[in-house]
Design an enzyme around this catalytic site. Structure first.
Site, short mmCIF file in Angstrom:
data_model
loop_
_atom_site.label_atom_id
_atom_site.label_comp_id
_atom_site.label_asym_id
_atom_site.label_seq_id
_atom_site.Cartn_x
_atom_site.Cartn_y
_atom_site.Cartn_z
N ARG A 64 110.34 51.87 106.67
CA ARG A 64 111.19 51.73 105.48
C ARG A 64 110.85 52.77 104.42
O ARG A 64 111.73 53.35 103.79
CB ARG A 64 111.07 50.32 104.90
CG ARG A 64 111.97 50.05 103.67
CD ARG A 64 111.76 48.65 103.14
NE ARG A 64 112.16 47.67 104.13
CZ ARG A 64 113.41 47.18 104.22
NH1 ARG A 64 114.35 47.60 103.39
NH2 ARG A 64 113.73 46.29 105.13
N LEU A 92 115.12 48.07 98.69
CA LEU A 92 114.54 49.38 98.41
C LEU A 92 113.08 49.22 97.99
O LEU A 92 112.77 48.35 97.17
CB LEU A 92 115.35 50.06 97.30
CG LEU A 92 116.77 50.43 97.72
CD1 LEU A 92 117.66 50.63 96.51
CD2 LEU A 92 116.75 51.67 98.61
N ASN A 106 122.73 47.15 90.12
CA ASN A 106 123.25 46.53 91.34
C ASN A 106 124.28 45.47 90.98
O ASN A 106 124.16 44.80 89.95
CB ASN A 106 122.08 45.88 92.10
CG ASN A 106 122.52 45.25 93.41
OD1 ASN A 106 123.47 45.71 94.05
ND2 ASN A 106 121.85 44.18 93.79
N THR A 107 125.29 45.34 91.83
CA THR A 107 126.24 44.23 91.66
C THR A 107 125.87 43.15 92.67
O THR A 107 125.42 43.46 93.78
CB THR A 107 127.68 44.69 91.96
OG1 THR A 107 127.77 45.06 93.35
CG2 THR A 107 128.10 45.86 91.10
N HIS A 108 126.04 41.90 92.24
CA HIS A 108 125.66 40.80 93.15
C HIS A 108 126.72 39.69 93.03
O HIS A 108 127.08 39.30 91.91
CB HIS A 108 124.28 40.26 92.78
CG HIS A 108 123.76 39.21 93.72
ND1 HIS A 108 123.29 39.51 94.98
CD2 HIS A 108 123.67 37.86 93.57
CE1 HIS A 108 122.92 38.38 95.57
NE2 HIS A 108 123.14 37.37 94.74
N SER A 135 127.34 39.09 89.08
CA SER A 135 126.34 39.61 88.13
C SER A 135 126.14 41.10 88.34
O SER A 135 126.24 41.59 89.47
CB SER A 135 124.99 38.90 88.33
OG SER A 135 125.11 37.50 88.24
N ASP A 140 114.98 45.75 90.00
CA ASP A 140 113.50 45.81 89.88
C ASP A 140 112.94 45.65 91.30
O ASP A 140 113.65 45.79 92.29
CB ASP A 140 112.99 44.74 88.91
CG ASP A 140 113.19 43.31 89.43
OD1 ASP A 140 112.85 42.38 88.69
OD2 ASP A 140 113.70 43.15 90.57
N GLY A 142 111.97 43.04 92.78
CA GLY A 142 112.23 41.75 93.44
C GLY A 142 113.56 41.78 94.17
O GLY A 142 114.22 42.81 94.27
N ASP A 144 117.12 40.80 93.78
CA ASP A 144 118.15 40.41 92.80
C ASP A 144 117.53 39.70 91.60
O ASP A 144 118.11 38.75 91.06
CB ASP A 144 119.20 39.52 93.49
CG ASP A 144 119.86 40.24 94.65
OD1 ASP A 144 119.99 39.62 95.73
OD2 ASP A 144 120.21 41.42 94.48
C1 GRF Z 1 129.87 42.88 97.16
O1 GRF Z 1 130.22 41.55 96.80
C2 GRF Z 1 128.44 43.15 96.80
O2 GRF Z 1 128.02 42.55 95.60
C3 GRF Z 1 127.74 42.48 97.96
O3 GRF Z 1 128.51 42.83 99.10
C4 GRF Z 1 129.86 43.04 98.67
C5 GRF Z 1 130.24 44.43 99.09
O4 GRF Z 1 131.60 44.57 98.92
N1 GRF Z 1 126.37 42.94 98.09
P1 GRF Z 1 132.25 46.04 99.02
O5 GRF Z 1 131.51 46.78 100.11
O6 GRF Z 1 132.10 46.68 97.68
O7 GRF Z 1 133.69 45.75 99.37
#
Ligand code: GRF
Length: 194
Positions: A64, A92, A106-108, A135, A140, A142, A144
């Site tokens: 990794r 990461l 990051n988007t979650h 969110s 960081d 961790g 998410d």
């Molecule tokens: C998103 O909901 C992201 O937050 C999650 O996986 C999904 C990816 O969607 N980790 P896309 O590849 O942007 O369509």
């Protein structure tokens, strides 16, 4: 003008939203490159908008850390102001995060700290909750667990499957990540102070 590198693993719908937003001359950010940890379908969106892409597959590396070092090298080659993980499904290592923090977000698809990890939408369905969310966080070391930039609740409807719920969450994610990029570019948010 904020230079963005976006990292994806999947379909890239959130990436596409950033690419579309950056077509607006008033939008203070540009996607300068898109990277992936595999030949992700979403790379086609970058190609459609003429944005350079790169792919760094973990299978080509001994471990990794070696993979992340190469990924970091390829990200830094674009001299980004901000790196956006958008559907990037690999953890990461601290060396990667430290090299970019706090300019790594990051988007979650959950209302963190609820449902962290790779199966947030499935976990929300299985938990039987009436609402979950989306969110945007600063990454960081961790899972998410970083400081929350923005988040919004999304209702779970009777009969929802993981797919139907995720498709209801994604537009909220897209709106939040675009707003986060705007706020960062306009200095309405200072990531080191989050
Ligand atoms: C998103 O909901 C992201 O937050 C999650 O996986 C999904 C990816 O969607 N980790 P896309 O590849 O942007 O369509």
């Amino acid at each position: 003008m904020l230079s963005l590198v976006v990292l994806i693993s999947g379909g890239g719908s959130n990436l596409r939203a950033l690419l579309e937003a950056s077509q607006d001359a008033e939008f203070p950010a540009r996607v300068v490159a898109v990277g992936a940890d595999r030949p992700a379908d979403g790379l086609i969106h970058a190609e459609e908008y003429g944005v350079p892409t790169f792919s760094v597959a973990m299978s080509n590396f001994a471990d990794r850390d070696a993979w992340a070092d190469e990924l970091l090298t390829q990200v830094l080659a674009w001299n980004p102001d901000l790196v956006v993980l958008s559907g990037f499904m690999k953890l990461l290592p601290p060396t990667f995060v430290a090299a970019l923090a706090p300019n790594l977000i990051n988007t979650h698809p959950a209302y963190l700290p609820e449902f962290p990890g790779a199966h947030a939408v499935r976990d929300a369905i299985e938990a039987g909750v009436a609402e979950t969310g989306a969110s945007v966080i600063v990454v960081d070391n961790g899972v998410d667990s970083g400081p929350i930039i923005s988040q919004e609740r999304v209702p779970v409807k009777p009969g929802d499957t993981e797919a139907t719920l995720h498709e209801r969450i994604k537009p909220v994610e897209r709106r939040l990540v675009i707003q986060a990029v705007l706020d960062i570019a306009n200095s309405h948010i200072t990531l080191k102070d989050i």
